[in-house]
Design a protein around this motif. Structure first.
Motif, PDB file in Angstrom:
ATOM      1  N   LEU A 172     -15.844 -29.448 -21.433  1.00  0.00           N
ATOM      2  CA  LEU A 172     -17.156 -29.990 -21.783  1.00  0.00           C
ATOM      3  C   LEU A 172     -17.760 -30.646 -20.541  1.00  0.00           C
ATOM      4  O   LEU A 172     -17.050 -31.360 -19.825  1.00  0.00           O
ATOM      5  N   PRO A 173     -19.053 -30.417 -20.256  1.00  0.00           N
ATOM      6  CA  PRO A 173     -19.670 -31.062 -19.078  1.00  0.00           C
ATOM      7  C   PRO A 173     -19.480 -32.575 -19.107  1.00  0.00           C
ATOM      8  O   PRO A 173     -19.531 -33.199 -20.166  1.00  0.00           O
ATOM      9  N   VAL A 223     -21.984 -36.197 -11.203  1.00  0.00           N
ATOM     10  CA  VAL A 223     -22.273 -35.385 -12.384  1.00  0.00           C
ATOM     11  C   VAL A 223     -23.371 -34.387 -12.044  1.00  0.00           C
ATOM     12  O   VAL A 223     -24.274 -34.686 -11.267  1.00  0.00           O
ATOM     13  N   THR A 224     -23.272 -33.196 -12.621  1.00  0.00           N
ATOM     14  CA  THR A 224     -24.377 -32.239 -12.547  1.00  0.00           C
ATOM     15  C   THR A 224     -24.878 -32.003 -13.958  1.00  0.00           C
ATOM     16  O   THR A 224     -24.088 -31.804 -14.882  1.00  0.00           O
ATOM     17  N   SER A 242     -24.665 -29.309 -18.793  1.00  0.00           N
ATOM     18  CA  SER A 242     -25.423 -29.901 -19.893  1.00  0.00           C
ATOM     19  C   SER A 242     -26.918 -29.849 -19.584  1.00  0.00           C
ATOM     20  O   SER A 242     -27.320 -29.747 -18.424  1.00  0.00           O
ATOM     21  N   VAL A 243     -27.716 -29.913 -20.640  1.00  0.00           N
ATOM     22  CA  VAL A 243     -29.177 -30.010 -20.488  1.00  0.00           C
ATOM     23  C   VAL A 243     -29.631 -31.192 -21.341  1.00  0.00           C
ATOM     24  O   VAL A 243     -29.396 -31.200 -22.552  1.00  0.00           O
ATOM     25  N   ILE A 244     -30.225 -32.187 -20.686  1.00  0.00           N
ATOM     26  CA  ILE A 244     -30.649 -33.367 -21.426  1.00  0.00           C
ATOM     27  C   ILE A 244     -32.156 -33.574 -21.290  1.00  0.00           C
ATOM     28  O   ILE A 244     -32.792 -33.007 -20.401  1.00  0.00           O
ATOM     29  N   SER A 245     -32.684 -34.388 -22.200  1.00  0.00           N
ATOM     30  CA  SER A 245     -34.081 -34.791 -22.138  1.00  0.00           C
ATOM     31  C   SER A 245     -34.115 -36.269 -21.767  1.00  0.00           C
ATOM     32  O   SER A 245     -33.285 -37.055 -22.230  1.00  0.00           O
ATOM     33  N   LEU A 246     -35.079 -36.652 -20.931  1.00  0.00           N
ATOM     34  CA  LEU A 246     -35.162 -38.044 -20.481  1.00  0.00           C
ATOM     35  C   LEU A 246     -36.109 -38.881 -21.326  1.00  0.00           C
ATOM     36  O   LEU A 246     -36.250 -40.088 -21.094  1.00  0.00           O
TER      37      LEU A 246
END
Lengths: 149, 186
Positions: free
Chosen positions: A100-101, B122-123, B93-97
């Protein structure tokens, strides 16, 4: 070191693949003792309730018998994980299983969610059977115990 | 061949000062405005969230991914996590700010580009709504964040760039963003 990498690239991992609600998930096959159509153990848990805090969970249609890692003193204790869909045993290449990232490790609802894989362009949630805790689930056994395997 | 009268074009008869060549050149060079080409610059990736202007340091943005990059939903994660993407044999991962920055969450999932950001070890992909530009600005153009900056933004804004009289842009600190996210904020 290159030899180790080469071995990793060629290695396969045996996984029991099933559905948890709308998602595909998998456990290391070495942790799965049996599969039944109905719950037979005294302790059961719906996989969906262990993975997601959402309360809207479909009832399981299959039950996987797992060793209870929470009671390490008695390795004979077992419990059953409720899942759905077809259950298959698959060998997936080790180099296609991803941890998991990092950013998500501290935000996951369940520490059992340990990795991800892609199989036939579909995401597969990799679960650590030792971190699945049946005591966290509120799901009751659904019907009379009937052994199927 | 005739010698030119050095006083040609001079309206009066005052005697001209005599300068050495060095003095003349020095005086000439002093009279020009010198542009310090060595002034440190910073590359910025300019983008918008909720129609507000933000930037991230270019050094932290390793890639800009197109809006049609497939993102896979992962259950059991906060709403600010859009999912993961599968990029050249890696999962990110893809996150929203929005939530972290105190911005309203878009009703419809944004279809803007994804910035692949590396910070704090972290990437992660960061979904933006609109990419405006990638540019170099001199450090002197970046000002310390003012006291009037909203409290929700203050922990994550390292500098402000006053683009013109009406527009300012907040330079975000990617390490602060990722640290806060890991601590359960956003």
């Amino acid at each position: 070191m290159p030899q180790q990498l080469d071995q990793h690239a060629q290695a396969q991992v045996a996984l029991v693949v099933f559905r948890v609600g709308p998602y595909r998930a998998a456990l290391d096959a070495c942790h799965v003792l049996a599969m039944t159509n109905h719950p037979t153990a005294s302790r059961t848990a719906n996989a969906q309730s262990l993975l997601d805090e959402d309360d809207d969970h479909a009832p399981p249609t299959r039950w996987l018998t797992l060793r209870d890692a929470q009671t390490a003193s008695d390795n004979q204790n077992t419990w059953q994980l409720g899942v759905s869909g077809d259950i298959t045993l698959q060998q997936l290449p080790a180099n296609r299983l991803y941890p998991l990232p990092k950013l998500l490790l501290s935000r996951r609802f369940s520490t059992a969610l340990c990795g991800l894989a892609f199989d036939q362009q579909q995401l597969v949630l990799l679960l650590d059977a030792r971190k699945l805790n049946p005591s966290l689930s509120q799901a009751p056994a659904l019907s009379q115990p009937t052994t199927n395997s | 061949m005739t010698a030119e009268d050095p006083r040609d074009g001079v309206a009066n008869d005052r005697p001209l000062a005599t300068l050495s060549l060095n003095d003349a050149l020095a005086a000439q060079s002093d009279s020009e405005t010198v542009v310090d080409v060595d002034e440190p610059t910073q590359q910025l990736v300019l983008f918008r969230l909720d129609d507000q202007r933000f930037a991230l340091p270019g050094s932290a943005v390793s890639e800009i991914l197109p809006s049609d990059q497939p993102v896979y939903y992962v259950p059991g994660l906060p709403a600010s996590t859009e999912g993961v993407l599968h990029l050249r044999g890696k999962i990110e991962s893809v996150i929203s700010l929005h939530q972290l920055l105190g911005l309203p969450t878009p009703e419809v999932t944004s279809k803007g580009m994804i910035l692949l950001v590396r910070a704090a070890g972290v990437t992660s992909g960061v979904r933006i709504e609109q990419l405006d530009d990638v540019c170099e600005v001199t450090q002197s153009m970046l000002q310390a964040p003012p006291e009037t900056l909203p409290g929700t933004l203050r922990p994550y804004v390292s500098a402000l760039w006053q683009i013109d009289e009406r527009q300012a842009l907040a330079l975000l600190d990617p390490e602060a963003l990722f640290d806060a996210y890991r601590q359960g904020l956003g």
